[in-house]
Design a protein around this motif. Structure first.
Motif, mmCIF file in Angstrom:
data_model
loop_
_atom_site.group_PDB
_atom_site.id
_atom_site.type_symbol
_atom_site.label_atom_id
_atom_site.label_comp_id
_atom_site.label_asym_id
_atom_site.label_seq_id
_atom_site.Cartn_x
_atom_site.Cartn_y
_atom_site.Cartn_z
ATOM 1 N N GLY A 326 19.125 -9.397 37.058
ATOM 2 C CA GLY A 326 18.964 -8.171 36.289
ATOM 3 C C GLY A 326 17.958 -8.275 35.170
ATOM 4 N N LEU A 327 16.958 -9.137 35.317
ATOM 5 C CA LEU A 327 15.936 -9.285 34.291
ATOM 6 C C LEU A 327 15.111 -8.009 34.196
ATOM 7 C CD1 LEU A 327 14.672 -11.413 32.317
ATOM 8 C CD2 LEU A 327 12.964 -11.826 34.121
ATOM 9 N N GLY A 328 15.035 -7.413 33.006
ATOM 10 C CA GLY A 328 14.292 -6.173 32.814
ATOM 11 C C GLY A 328 12.799 -6.413 32.764
ATOM 12 N N TYR A 329 12.047 -5.290 32.765
ATOM 13 C CA TYR A 329 10.589 -5.408 32.798
ATOM 14 C C TYR A 329 10.047 -5.914 31.461
ATOM 15 C CZ TYR A 329 10.873 -2.923 37.191
ATOM 16 O OH TYR A 329 11.170 -2.573 38.474
ATOM 17 N N ALA A 330 10.656 -5.496 30.350
ATOM 18 C CA ALA A 330 10.199 -6.013 29.056
ATOM 19 C C ALA A 330 10.449 -7.504 28.964
ATOM 20 C CB ALA A 330 10.921 -5.265 27.928
ATOM 21 N N GLN A 331 11.632 -7.938 29.441
ATOM 22 C CA GLN A 331 11.920 -9.367 29.451
ATOM 23 C C GLN A 331 10.987 -10.104 30.400
ATOM 24 O OE1 GLN A 331 16.080 -8.696 30.506
ATOM 25 N NE2 GLN A 331 16.701 -9.684 28.578
ATOM 26 N N ALA A 332 10.618 -9.440 31.520
ATOM 27 C CA ALA A 332 9.702 -10.069 32.474
ATOM 28 C C ALA A 332 8.334 -10.303 31.853
ATOM 29 C CB ALA A 332 9.574 -9.203 33.718
ATOM 30 N N ARG A 333 7.859 -9.356 31.014
ATOM 31 C CA ARG A 333 6.565 -9.550 30.355
ATOM 32 C C ARG A 333 6.635 -10.709 29.357
ATOM 33 N NH1 ARG A 333 6.020 -6.952 33.818
ATOM 34 N NH2 ARG A 333 5.303 -9.014 34.434
ATOM 35 N N THR A 334 7.765 -10.797 28.657
ATOM 36 C CA THR A 334 7.935 -11.916 27.730
ATOM 37 C C THR A 334 7.977 -13.235 28.476
ATOM 38 O OG1 THR A 334 9.184 -10.472 26.226
ATOM 39 C CG2 THR A 334 9.400 -12.844 25.901
ATOM 40 N N ASP A 335 8.685 -13.241 29.602
ATOM 41 C CA ASP A 335 8.745 -14.453 30.423
ATOM 42 C C ASP A 335 7.372 -14.823 30.965
ATOM 43 O OD1 ASP A 335 10.375 -16.463 32.087
ATOM 44 O OD2 ASP A 335 9.302 -15.331 33.639
ATOM 45 N N GLU A 336 6.563 -13.805 31.330
ATOM 46 C CA GLU A 336 5.216 -14.065 31.823
ATOM 47 C C GLU A 336 4.354 -14.697 30.739
ATOM 48 O OE1 GLU A 336 1.932 -11.384 34.186
ATOM 49 O OE2 GLU A 336 2.647 -10.625 32.253
ATOM 50 N N GLN A 337 4.408 -14.150 29.529
ATOM 51 C CA GLN A 337 3.628 -14.714 28.428
ATOM 52 C C GLN A 337 4.065 -16.135 28.120
ATOM 53 O OE1 GLN A 337 4.157 -11.957 25.210
ATOM 54 N NE2 GLN A 337 3.088 -10.276 26.269
ATOM 55 N N ARG A 338 5.381 -16.380 28.135
ATOM 56 C CA ARG A 338 5.889 -17.711 27.854
ATOM 57 C C ARG A 338 5.448 -18.699 28.932
ATOM 58 N NH1 ARG A 338 10.862 -16.651 28.286
ATOM 59 N NH2 ARG A 338 11.134 -15.864 26.162
ATOM 60 N N PHE A 339 5.436 -18.245 30.195
ATOM 61 C CA PHE A 339 5.043 -19.129 31.295
ATOM 62 C C PHE A 339 3.588 -19.575 31.156
ATOM 63 C CE2 PHE A 339 2.915 -19.475 35.426
ATOM 64 C CZ PHE A 339 3.643 -20.508 36.012
ATOM 65 N N PHE A 340 2.686 -18.617 30.921
ATOM 66 C CA PHE A 340 1.270 -18.973 30.812
ATOM 67 C C PHE A 340 0.990 -19.792 29.549
ATOM 68 C CE2 PHE A 340 0.479 -15.090 33.563
ATOM 69 C CZ PHE A 340 0.136 -15.834 34.677
ATOM 70 N N ALA A 341 1.686 -19.475 28.464
ATOM 71 C CA ALA A 341 1.432 -20.200 27.222
ATOM 72 C C ALA A 341 1.887 -21.647 27.308
ATOM 73 C CB ALA A 341 2.131 -19.494 26.062
ATOM 74 N N SER A 342 2.973 -21.903 28.052
ATOM 75 C CA SER A 342 3.520 -23.257 28.136
ATOM 76 C C SER A 342 3.002 -24.050 29.327
ATOM 77 C CB SER A 342 5.052 -23.175 28.207
ATOM 78 O OG SER A 342 5.460 -22.455 29.365
ATOM 79 N N HIS A 343 2.246 -23.414 30.213
ATOM 80 C CA HIS A 343 1.781 -24.142 31.400
ATOM 81 C C HIS A 343 0.688 -25.135 30.993
ATOM 82 C CE1 HIS A 343 0.193 -24.907 35.433
ATOM 83 N NE2 HIS A 343 1.333 -24.386 35.891
ATOM 84 N N PRO A 344 0.762 -26.366 31.496
ATOM 85 C CA PRO A 344 -0.219 -27.380 31.065
ATOM 86 C C PRO A 344 -1.644 -27.094 31.500
ATOM 87 C CG PRO A 344 1.185 -28.210 32.832
ATOM 88 C CD PRO A 344 1.778 -26.915 32.397
ATOM 89 N N VAL A 345 -1.837 -26.361 32.574
ATOM 90 C CA VAL A 345 -3.188 -26.056 33.073
ATOM 91 C C VAL A 345 -3.573 -24.618 32.755
ATOM 92 C CG1 VAL A 345 -4.692 -25.953 35.105
ATOM 93 C CG2 VAL A 345 -2.992 -27.785 34.895
ATOM 94 N N PHE A 346 -2.747 -23.676 33.153
ATOM 95 C CA PHE A 346 -3.071 -22.264 32.949
ATOM 96 C C PHE A 346 -3.073 -21.893 31.471
ATOM 97 C CE2 PHE A 346 -0.809 -21.695 37.256
ATOM 98 C CZ PHE A 346 -1.939 -22.146 37.914
#
Length: 607
Positions: A326-346
């Motif tokens: 049940g992850l909402g779209y606002a939470q999904a955008r936050t998760d997307e930003q967190r994923f790219f910011a913490s990825h060692p390459v991306f």
């Protein structure tokens, strides 16, 4: 005329750097009338300059963008899609490439999901950002208020493009159900379970961008259980049809964990857009990229591999597990930003390559720029079409009026005379009239020559090769096999006739085919000619075509009978021409003279 006026108005506004003439929706017009709160005063009584907020700048940007998008929708609403290609963004890719997830991220609508061919017809999604509303008690003409505003309202309307019936939704879940029902209704009429009629969804949401996209079915390579083989050709044909439209922006959705060299949609896009000027790549599923493969993805994003002029953007959408949680779209955008910011390459990449927000802004700017660039060519195209319609109307009016029965009778005679006169010119190859000059398809004589030349080549190819050694050998063998009671030194004439008749019989089929092709060509010219002469009289056109086809069918039957008679006559050799006997005597004399010369030469050499 409305299209031309609208195009001219927006083009002039573009040159002045702003668009003020477009009509905003009702709520936006009311919001535009609201005056902002007065700026605060300093202690000395002067007014402190107001600093524009981010929201105000964003609203100004959308006020400039929205009129161009509304212009494109106005053109589509006038049913000009068949004759005038309007700029649009089409989402294309393989099945299960993440197309639905990208659309969900852009719109906030949970599109129907599943395995295989989920999107079975085109879906045009018209998104507009909802503006805040003032309470009804404060909505007075010319009044200003500082009162609280009503939160923006979410609403959506869905319909089938070919129908005027609409269905309203009050929530994203309800809209998903409506899309599924409409898709089932559109596709149930097709034997392959696939439809070409588009579903149109008009969405107004506070989280939606001002953008219009078209979702197409995924590329089909193999059929699954219950699917017909024809669905592959239908889906691929629809995708190729949209790809070929030069004003269509191709949004190619590609899984990041797939080798870009094997992606079919990029190969198809390159065939119609070799320079990549209208193709934008979207990489999905970056969380599925295996360790050590990140550099390949970076090479694609930075346009090192498979470069596109518009480049690539990578997005991370909700996974299946997150959807179930049940992850909402606002939470999904936050998760997307967190994923790219913490990825060692991306995480080391420029932010202009990453994120749904980047993709949304890029698509909006790209579509608006495309509309602005194509406005002048579209205006010229509409003016040409308009000029053609006016010319057709003038040509109809020039033949006379139809107010009274007498006028109609005179008009019928005039049209018939014009038709016969032009048809005679088409048959004789006398192309002096402008109607025939500007319409190459009406040049019957010229087009018939192609059929006759083809017939001539077939006749020549099937004719006996009298001078060929193989022909002489076959003839001698056939005559020897049919030798009967003929005296020595005499041959059977009947065996010679039978041998030659085999070649003559081969002429009948191409001759009959030429007659059929000529009849079809004449029928096509008649149909086009009467359409040019009487464009506003469909019943009269049908009557002319019916009468002409009846005459042509009868004429073809007579022509086939004549062809059969000519072929039969060729099978019975007869001549009273002295040339044949003189030619045979000459051949005999030449052979006798050659034999005498050979005998003298032989005796001289032996002596």
């Amino acid at each position: 005329e409305a299209v031309v006026r609208s195009a001219r108005r927006n083009e002039a506004l573009k040159q002045r750097g702003t668009v003020r003439g477009a009509k905003a929706p009702h709520r936006e017009r009311m919001a535009a009338r609201e005056a902002p709160p007065p700026p605060p005063k300093q202690s000395n009584g002067t007014v402190e300059p107001a600093k524009p907020s981010v929201a105000a700048l964003d609203e100004k940007y959308h006020e400039k963008v929205r009129p161009w998008l509304e212009l494109a929708e106005d053109l589509r609403s006038l049913n000009l899609d068949n004759t005038l290609a309007v700029p649009q963004i089409c989402v294309m890719g393989d099945q299960s490439s993440g197309k639905s997830s990208v659309l969900e991220a852009l719109s906030g609508i949970p599109f129907p999901r599943g395995s295989g061919l989920v999107t079975r017809c085109p879906v045009r999604l018209v998104m507009r950002r909802a503006a805040a509303e003032v309470p009804a008690t404060d909505k007075k003409v010319g009044a200003t208020t500082n009162g609280p505003t009503v939160p923006p309202r979410w609403s959506a309307i869905a319909s089938v493009e070919s129908s005027s019936h609409t269905m309203s939704a009050e929530s994203p879940a309800e809209l998903t159900s409506i899309i599924s029902r409409l898709m089932e209704s559109v596709c149930s009429r097709s034997p392959t379970g696939f439809g070409r009629d588009a579903i149109v969804v008009r969405l107004v949401s506070p989280d939606a961008p001002d953008l219009t996209v078209v979702d197409l079915p995924g590329i089909v390579r193999t059929t699954t259980g219950g699917q017909q083989r024809g669905v592959i050709d239908e889906v691929n044909g629809l995708i190729d049809e949209y790809l070929a439209q030069e004003r269509t922006i191709i949004l190619a959705v590609i899984p990041a964990n797939q080798d870009v060299a094997t992606v079919d949609i990029l190969e198809r896009a390159q065939r119609v857009d070799p320079l990549g000027e209208r193709t934008l790549g979207v990489l999905t599923k970056p969380d599925l990229v295996g360790p050590g493969n990140e550099e390949e993805v970076v090479a694609v994003l930075t346009n090192v591999r498979k470069p596109l002029k518009l480049g690539y953007v990578m997005v991370k959408n909700r996974s299946q597990a997150q959807i179930k949680q049940g992850l909402g779209y606002a939470q999904a955008r936050t998760d997307e930003q967190r994923f790219f910011a913490s990825h060692p390459v991306f995480g080391r990449l420029d932010r202009r390559f990453l994120g749904t927000t980047t993709l949304t802004d890029a698509l909006t700017k790209l579509l608006v720029t495309r509309i602005q660039d194509e406005l002048a060519p579209m205006k010229r195209q509409v003016e040409l079409l308009f000029a053609k319609v006016r010319a057709d109307l003038r040509s109809v009016q020039s033949y006379g009026a139809t107010a009274t029965p007498g006028d109609r009778q005179k008009l019928l005679v005039t049209l018939a005379q014009e038709f016969v006169r032009h048809l005679n010119d088409c048959v004789r190859g006398e192309y002096r009239d402008r109607l025939i000059v500007v319409n190459p398809t009406l040049r019957l004589y010229t087009r018939a020559l192609v059929i006759f030349q083809e017939l001539q080549s077939k006749i020549v190819a099937a004719a006996p090769r009298f001078r060929h050694e193989r022909f002489v050998a076959d003839l001698a063998e056939r005559m020897e096999g049919l030798r009967g009671r003929e005296l020595p030194g005499f041959m059977s004439a009947q065996s010679f006739y039978m041998f030659i008749q085999e070649f003559i019989d081969a002429w009948a089929a191409p001759a009959r085919m030429a007659a059929a092709q000529t009849r079809a060509l004449a029928s096509e010219v008649v149909k086009e000619l009467i359409a040019q002469i009487a464009p506003s009289f469909p019943v009269l056109r049908d009557a002319f075509e019916t009468a002409a086809n009846t005459i042509l069918e009868s004429t073809e039957e007579d022509a086939v009978k004549l062809i059969d008679a000519l072929v039969a006559r060729e099978k019975d050799p007869f001549t009273i021409n002295d040339f044949l006997q003189a030619h045979i005597n000459k051949l005999r004399y030449d052979r006798f003279e050659a034999a005498v010369d050979a005998a003298f030469s032989s005796s001289s050499s032996s002596s």
